[in-house]
Scaffold this motif. Structure first.
Motif, mmCIF file in Angstrom:
data_model
loop_
_atom_site.group_PDB
_atom_site.id
_atom_site.type_symbol
_atom_site.label_atom_id
_atom_site.label_comp_id
_atom_site.label_asym_id
_atom_site.label_seq_id
_atom_site.Cartn_x
_atom_site.Cartn_y
_atom_site.Cartn_z
ATOM 1 N N ALA A 52 0.365 -0.967 0.079
ATOM 2 C CA ALA A 52 -0.588 0.007 -0.081
ATOM 3 C C ALA A 52 0.833 1.137 0.184
ATOM 4 C CB ALA A 52 -1.275 0.097 1.250
ATOM 5 N N HIS A 53 1.662 1.152 0.401
ATOM 6 C CA HIS A 53 2.762 2.113 0.959
ATOM 7 C C HIS A 53 3.792 2.579 -0.648
ATOM 8 C CE1 HIS A 53 5.684 4.634 3.967
ATOM 9 N NE2 HIS A 53 5.396 5.629 2.850
ATOM 10 N N LEU A 62 -2.168 5.193 -5.919
ATOM 11 C CA LEU A 62 -3.557 5.046 -5.771
ATOM 12 C C LEU A 62 -4.164 4.051 -6.621
ATOM 13 C CD1 LEU A 62 -6.290 5.834 -4.241
ATOM 14 C CD2 LEU A 62 -6.761 6.827 -5.836
ATOM 15 N N GLU A 63 -3.607 3.009 -7.323
ATOM 16 C CA GLU A 63 -3.974 2.343 -8.229
ATOM 17 C C GLU A 63 -3.259 1.227 -7.782
ATOM 18 O OE1 GLU A 63 -2.645 5.636 -9.706
ATOM 19 O OE2 GLU A 63 -4.971 5.526 -10.969
ATOM 20 N N ARG A 64 -2.036 1.151 -7.438
ATOM 21 C CA ARG A 64 -1.234 0.448 -6.472
ATOM 22 C C ARG A 64 -2.079 0.160 -4.891
ATOM 23 N NH1 ARG A 64 0.198 -4.311 -5.666
ATOM 24 N NH2 ARG A 64 2.634 -4.834 -5.021
ATOM 25 N N TYR A 65 -2.609 1.235 -4.674
ATOM 26 C CA TYR A 65 -3.271 0.506 -3.605
ATOM 27 C C TYR A 65 -4.273 0.264 -3.219
ATOM 28 C CZ TYR A 65 -4.763 2.687 0.801
ATOM 29 O OH TYR A 65 -4.992 2.441 2.646
ATOM 30 N N LEU A 66 -4.892 0.337 -4.544
ATOM 31 C CA LEU A 66 -6.463 -0.586 -4.612
ATOM 32 C C LEU A 66 -6.184 -1.754 -5.164
ATOM 33 C CD1 LEU A 66 -7.984 2.757 -6.647
ATOM 34 C CD2 LEU A 66 -8.843 1.831 -3.992
ATOM 35 N N GLU A 67 -4.826 -1.699 -5.583
ATOM 36 C CA GLU A 67 -4.432 -3.466 -5.415
ATOM 37 C C GLU A 67 -4.422 -4.235 -4.601
ATOM 38 O OE1 GLU A 67 -1.138 -3.617 -8.619
ATOM 39 O OE2 GLU A 67 -1.652 -2.304 -10.103
ATOM 40 N N ALA A 79 -16.751 5.354 -5.151
ATOM 41 C CA ALA A 79 -14.978 4.950 -4.938
ATOM 42 C C ALA A 79 -14.521 4.451 -5.998
ATOM 43 C CB ALA A 79 -14.662 4.617 -3.753
ATOM 44 N N GLY A 80 -12.732 4.471 -6.389
ATOM 45 C CA GLY A 80 -12.129 3.914 -7.229
ATOM 46 C C GLY A 80 -11.456 5.050 -7.924
ATOM 47 N N ALA A 81 -10.417 4.612 -8.543
ATOM 48 C CA ALA A 81 -9.537 5.613 -9.638
ATOM 49 C C ALA A 81 -10.639 6.543 -9.853
ATOM 50 C CB ALA A 81 -9.108 4.838 -10.111
ATOM 51 N N GLU A 82 -9.936 7.334 -9.274
ATOM 52 C CA GLU A 82 -10.763 9.084 -9.935
ATOM 53 C C GLU A 82 -10.211 9.717 -11.208
ATOM 54 O OE1 GLU A 82 -10.783 12.387 -7.421
ATOM 55 O OE2 GLU A 82 -9.416 11.418 -5.963
ATOM 56 N N LYS A 83 -9.288 9.330 -11.838
ATOM 57 C CA LYS A 83 -8.956 9.972 -13.222
ATOM 58 C C LYS A 83 -9.461 9.216 -13.926
ATOM 59 C CE LYS A 83 -4.376 10.348 -15.855
ATOM 60 N NZ LYS A 83 -3.193 11.330 -16.073
ATOM 61 N N GLY A 84 -10.186 9.521 -14.970
ATOM 62 C CA GLY A 84 -11.155 9.153 -15.913
ATOM 63 C C GLY A 84 -12.787 8.847 -15.688
ATOM 64 N N PHE A 85 -12.713 8.814 -14.435
ATOM 65 C CA PHE A 85 -13.765 8.683 -13.790
ATOM 66 C C PHE A 85 -14.900 9.308 -13.065
ATOM 67 C CE2 PHE A 85 -11.323 4.916 -14.594
ATOM 68 C CZ PHE A 85 -12.234 4.395 -15.223
#
Length: 357
Positions: free
Chosen positions: A59-60, A64-69, A175-181
């Motif tokens: 997570a660290h 954000l994308e890697r964190y969400l994985e 929630a989820g990745a903001e960019k593009g959504f």
């Protein structure tokens, strides 16, 4: 005498939590046990201590994308009624043990239907777990239902949130990745929730900038901002230390829009470079409606106690600051006014008065 600001004394203080993800707060040992129960064999390790360390390390990452994985593993083991009840029950127990007296825990029902549960069954299981875990522990737990911003089920989730509004669900989120959504992709859902006189909080201004916040507020009618870190981009701090607020930042402050800030998580996802550089210090000084939250207790290895202790160490805050942040959060909860006021007057104020008497 005023109690010293130590982890133990901070743990004893009453706390309010508005931004905590159910699938981000499992006990590591529970992840292993549930994986064994459903035959999930993709965990990086089956040792609970090693697994907790793996989650924190993954997570660290500054992304954000890697964190969400990392949520792929927790969601995978939360696909049965028994698992959902257990995870929700343990979440309530763990928060109560950390001194939390009111919590709104969010989750995305659409992520938990891979083994035959329907959306109603998912919500009912989680609400049952919250009821079991909070019974007799001095904590009130309510639920926020989250739609995934990259998916197309937000209208269903909005209707679900309204359907269970009298059973423990107090609001709707995306929630989820903001960019593009952008949140405006889900305008119909937000319009429906607001037309039903229900509450909206939106993840905005975490990994994306001011447009995300602006759309969440002015198009989607968010009552609160999940994170809202990037509101700082609309604030100019002069060389003499004074600050000039842009129109959006001024509106957020003037309208007392609550900011569900999650400092440790924000550092882990790269939304802030360090705790010392996190805008929560500036925003508190400028009297924005700031609240402190955990976001994902497993992934970020944190608790409300550790969040508050870290802020005390970083910004030199005292009991009055923690009291102010806590009352801010209770004022901003999606609970009826009389119940909010009762917790403030009967639990929060006496609790903090006892620590500074």
């Amino acid at each position: 005498m005023t109690a010293p600001l130590t982890p133990d004394s901070i743990r004893s203080a009453p706390k309010v939590l508005l931004h905590d993800h159910l699938d981000g707060g499992l006990r590591a040992g529970t992840v292993v046990a549930l994986a064994d129960a459903v035959g999930y064999d993709s965990l990086p390790t089956r040792d609970p201590e090693e697994l907790a360390g793996w989650f924190l390390g993954a997570a660290h990452s500054g992304s954000l994308e890697r964190y969400l994985e990392t949520f792929g593993h927790t969601v995978a083991v939360m696909q049965t009624r028994e698992a959902l009840v257990r995870v929700a029950q343990e979440a309530a127990e763990d928060l109560a043990a950390d001194g939390v007296v009111y919590a709104e825990i969010r989750f995305a029902p659409e992520l938990h239907v891979e083994r035959g549960l329907d959306l109603d069954g998912v919500v009912q299981a989680v609400l049952e777990g919250f009821e079991r875990g909070s019974a007799g522990r001095g904590i009130t737990v309510r639920c926020l239902l989250t739609a995934m911003r990259h998916a197309a089920r937000s209208q269903e989730i909005a209707e679900l949130a309204v359907r269970y509004r009298d059973a423990g669900v107090v609001g709707f989120d995306i929630a989820g990745a903001e960019k593009g959504f952008p949140p405006t992709r889900h305008l119909d859902a937000f319009d429906y929730v607001r037309q039903q006189n229900a509450h909206v909080t939106i993840h905005a201004g975490e990994a994306f900038g001011l447009p995300s916040i602006w759309e969440a507020l002015q198009f989607c009618g968010a009552d609160r901002l999940g994170h809202g870190v990037r509101i700082v981009d609309d604030i100019t701090v002069r060389s003499d230390g004074t600050a000039e607020l842009g129109r959006l930042a001024a509106w957020v402050r003037d309208m007392r829009i609550p900011l569900e800030m999650c400092p440790t998580s924000n550092v882990h996802t790269g939304a802030a470079t360090s705790l010392a550089d996190h805008p929560i210090g500036l925003l508190r000084d400028l009297r924005f409606r700031v609240t402190v939250n955990t976001d994902n207790r497993l992934m970020s290895g944190c608790s409300m106690t550790s969040e508050m202790a870290a802020l005390v160490d970083t910004f030199g805050w005292g009991w009055e600051d923690l009291r102010w942040l806590t009352i801010n959060a209770m004022k901003s909860a999606f609970l009826h006014f009389d119940k909010r006021l009762a917790i403030i007057d009967e639990v929060l104020k006496p609790g903090y008065d006892a620590l500074v008497s």
